[in-house]
Design an enzyme around this catalytic site. Sequence first.
Site, PDB file in Angstrom:
ATOM      1  N   HIS A  94       0.832  -1.210   0.000  1.00  0.00           N
ATOM      2  CA  HIS A  94       0.000   0.000   0.000  1.00  0.00           C
ATOM      3  C   HIS A  94       0.868   1.263   0.000  1.00  0.00           C
ATOM      4  CE1 HIS A  94      -3.568   2.414   0.777  1.00  0.00           C
ATOM      5  NE2 HIS A  94      -2.885   3.039   1.738  1.00  0.00           N
TER       6      HIS A  94
ATOM      7  N   ASN B 110      26.994 -22.334  -6.963  1.00  0.00           N
ATOM      8  CA  ASN B 110      27.833 -23.502  -7.201  1.00  0.00           C
ATOM      9  C   ASN B 110      27.504 -24.626  -6.221  1.00  0.00           C
ATOM     10  OD1 ASN B 110      30.353 -25.201  -7.043  1.00  0.00           O
ATOM     11  ND2 ASN B 110      30.890 -23.844  -8.721  1.00  0.00           N
TER      12      ASN B 110
ATOM     13  N   GLU C 295      -2.001  -5.627  -3.395  1.00  0.00           N
ATOM     14  CA  GLU C 295      -2.924  -5.260  -2.310  1.00  0.00           C
ATOM     15  C   GLU C 295      -4.180  -6.125  -2.353  1.00  0.00           C
ATOM     16  OE1 GLU C 295      -3.489  -0.872  -0.697  1.00  0.00           O
ATOM     17  OE2 GLU C 295      -3.541  -0.986  -2.876  1.00  0.00           O
TER      18      GLU C 295
END
Length: 663
Positions: free
Chosen positions: A46, A398, A68
């Site tokens: 918001h 990795n 929202e």
Amino acid sequence: MDTSQYISLFIEESNEHLQLMNDYLLKLEKDPSNEQIVTNIFRSAHTIKGMAATMGFVEMSDVTHKLENIFELIRQKQININSSLLDVVFQAVQQLESVIEDITNGGTGSKSVDRVIYELERIEKHATIKSEIEDTNEFISLPELETIFGKVQDPDNLRKAEKENNIIYYLHVMLQRDTRLKSARAYMVFHALRDIGELVEANPSMDELEFETFGHTLDILFLSKVKKQLIQQRIENISEIADVQIKLVSIHSNQMEEKNELPPDTSPTLEKEAVKRAITNQKSIRVNVGKLDQLMNLFEQFVIDRGRLEKIANDLQERELQDTVDRISRVSSNMQDIILNMRMVPIEHVFKRFPKMVRKLTRELNKNIQFHMEGEETELDRNIIEQIGDPLVHLIRNSIDHGIESPGDRVERGKPPEGKLVLRAYQSGNQVIIEVEDDGHGINKEKIVQQALSKGLIHEEQRGHLSEDQIFELVMTSGFSTAEEISNISGRGVGLDVVKNTIESIGGSISIHSKRIQGTRFTIRLPLTLSIVSVMLVQSEQETYGIPITSIVETIMYKKVNIHNIQQQEMIFYRNKTIPLMHLADLFQIPKSNQTVHDSSSIIIVRKGERMAGIVVDSAIGQQEVVLKSLGKYLTNIHAISGATILGDGQVALVIDSNVLVK
């Protein structure tokens, strides 16, 4: 309205809220019943929406508006939280981060967000359809279904289908009493449904349909993403259909079981975190980074002048001047600690990007990995923080791609199916240690040696003399890779040399410890700061050099008769180890004068990880704090030199990068 003056504040606050959203989303995945987390994410979305709308960034405003809506539906219990939903929300947050990055780089923030908007709308629409049905209270439970069908397929599969945004329908279709071709009508019903969903169960069975040995009703368990009205309309369009009843299948009891299986959240409560953050905010102010750099540059000049004052005071031997300089030195030392601390940043700023990355990679690779972070509060110089991120990204990718096995392989090796990856940081003396540790299958040393031989990196006669550290260091050679399969996750194994070079360029070092089947640990050692360093000033002939104190183990005097030549390399016996010697004059081709030959040599023992070497100098002058300056773009890649400094007498001294010398 001209909003350009607020752009920096907008970017800063948006990044803070996006980071908060990322953190909360990761917590929400572990604790989906926590309403406070949902509320916090809603508030952040918001806030960003309001700021973006004010600043005119429409795309950001649209995405956050949809977020929202989603979290409002979650608050109203109309959407269940699951991994598929969070995947879409994470994508939305990532899209917002991309827009912010574009704005930060001077762009307009007008990036395409259609895909994310579509996904968010799809979730919202699905929840709305479901709520329409739920409002009518037309439910049927799984036990009730079992009385109709005898046995319903595994509830887990139904729950999985629901997570994929399917709605589970139960259909009771009544044929007219005078229907003559009942089987044909039943096939027409099934055909009409197949176009808009998936048939899960049906009663009567295929045999009963074939021989038409059933009554005038059809019971169907059906997965679909369309509205109830459309299903009803399709079936009612078939002739000789008397009635259609459609109900929603309730699997709420299973959801509760799922929630109960989740591990308890042992992290501090959100309320406590909020209070802690509020207290911290009250004691701090935001300072422009440019002003901090400016202050640091001025202080560096002051440290150089302090060195000159100390030299002058020593030369003049004036007591009053000496006392004044001593006081200035003490005060400036305190100032130095404060200013350096102002530049120190918690390594959390780097670490916080990894949980989301690990989550994404584990889902892509279908691996089950538990990720832990430790020591996020450990502080490092801001300049180091900015450069350590990419090497850590590579090491973590990795470990996930090549280190930790798939759940099936782990079980075959007697391990738990869930792998473990730990990223930890801690301070040790004047260094910060960062470790990336996994419990994967480890590195195959024999395979490394074979690969190194085939690439000509080592000779056959070296094979039996390589230590474990030397073998693992071969992995960080440019172009070296033992990966059997090339993937797009961690590249082709060519990245570890870049990791090593990056770490060494900021005065650090990296080492590898690995045990077959047990796992691998990458250990990175970094200096606390790069600007003002403590060095041992040494002299060779008429030239002065600095060696960072953090690299020095000890300064010793050694008799020349005890120095031995092994394979044309001078070696000494030091603390039960044989270590090589290097002469500073030879390393930097310092012109030699005709001086008297002494019986013993001054040797500076330096360390890089577990390895040591001795640097032979004419004399060790003493320890001093110096300002390390870059040699500039015209003197790049000078071997074993990390920078230069100005001494108290105005002389320029080069600072040695001993990490490069110890091999």
